[in-house]
Design an enzyme around this catalytic site. Structure first.
Site, mmCIF file in Angstrom:
data_model
loop_
_atom_site.group_PDB
_atom_site.id
_atom_site.type_symbol
_atom_site.label_atom_id
_atom_site.label_comp_id
_atom_site.label_asym_id
_atom_site.label_seq_id
_atom_site.Cartn_x
_atom_site.Cartn_y
_atom_site.Cartn_z
ATOM 1 N N HIS A 99 -64.012 -3.940 70.938
ATOM 2 C CA HIS A 99 -65.320 -3.431 71.349
ATOM 3 C C HIS A 99 -66.268 -4.602 71.614
ATOM 4 O O HIS A 99 -66.445 -5.458 70.737
ATOM 5 C CB HIS A 99 -65.920 -2.529 70.262
ATOM 6 C CG HIS A 99 -65.148 -1.269 70.059
ATOM 7 N ND1 HIS A 99 -63.981 -1.233 69.331
ATOM 8 C CD2 HIS A 99 -65.375 0.004 70.494
ATOM 9 C CE1 HIS A 99 -63.507 0.010 69.327
ATOM 10 N NE2 HIS A 99 -64.327 0.768 70.026
ATOM 11 N N ASP A 120 -64.309 -1.726 74.798
ATOM 12 C CA ASP A 120 -65.107 -0.514 74.945
ATOM 13 C C ASP A 120 -66.575 -0.763 74.614
ATOM 14 O O ASP A 120 -66.899 -1.598 73.761
ATOM 15 C CB ASP A 120 -64.597 0.583 73.998
ATOM 16 C CG ASP A 120 -63.245 1.128 74.399
ATOM 17 O OD1 ASP A 120 -62.636 0.621 75.360
ATOM 18 O OD2 ASP A 120 -62.773 2.080 73.733
#
Length: 207
Positions: free
Chosen positions: A176, A34
């Protein structure tokens, strides 16, 4: 406060059509990243994935796509799946419905994908309905394992333990590709992939 393993009660709160994991029948793990694409971190992830012949899904922020188009094109060239993560990383619980949907649609112009993940996993049921009415066949992808790599108080070793302890067949795992996560990500990702590969797992993107 965050939960590494998504509890069944949280899944029951949301509509049935949200995707928290894939089939448990096969030794496949679904890695997701992400908040990118950004320099340094996203290219590092791509290099590690290539080393392990792994495909992943990148939930991209529209603003970052515009800033780093070369890295975004590399994601696609390497055969990874692209997901929409809003244009400005909006928290659905704190955003009115029109602003939230408009931000998703702005990112959608760049991503052209049927995959969406709400930042922070926070989205109202009314926003889900709005999204589904605007983008046909939209799949909202959640997760069942959260690495915690964004947590600056978490040691790299504990981050690795988080994913190794909870990941199983069909798990959707969240990492992430962000600067805040990089210290934990660069330690955890190669070690986790090596561990899982030794156990016979494959790494697929979400479709």
């Amino acid at each position: 406060m965050y939960l590494v393993k998504t509890p069944w009660l949280l899944k029951k709160f949301y509509p049935q059509n949200l995707i928290w994991n894939k089939s448990r029948d096969k030794k496949i793990i679904y890695l997701t990243f992400d908040d990118g694409p950004i320099p340094i971190v996203t290219p590092f992830v791509l290099e590690i994935l290539k080393k392990f012949n792994a495909k992943a899904t990148f939930f991209c922020i529209g603003d970052n796509i515009n800033k780093h188009q070369d890295i975004f094109f590399q994601l696609k060239a390497d055969g990874h799946a692209i997901g929409n993560h809003t244009y400005n990383h909006l928290n659905g619980w704190k955003s009115d419905n029109k602003k939230y949907l408009d931000n998703i649609l702005k990112c959608q112009e760049l991503t052209q994908t049927d995959l969406f993940r709400p930042p922070y996993g926070r989205i109202k049921k009314s926003q889900i309905k709005n999204l589904e009415s605007k983008i046909k066949n939209q799949k909202i992808i959640m997760w069942d394992v959260l690495s915690g790599d964004f947590d600056t108080q978490l040691s790299p070793e504990k981050c690795l333990n988080n994913v190794l302890k909870h990941t199983k067949n069909g798990s959707i795992v969240v990492f992430h590709d962000s600067l805040k996560a990089f210290d934990r990500l660069k330690y955890t990702l190669p070690k986790a992939l090596a561990h899982w590969q030794a156990q016979g797992y494959e790494f697929h993107s979400i479709h």
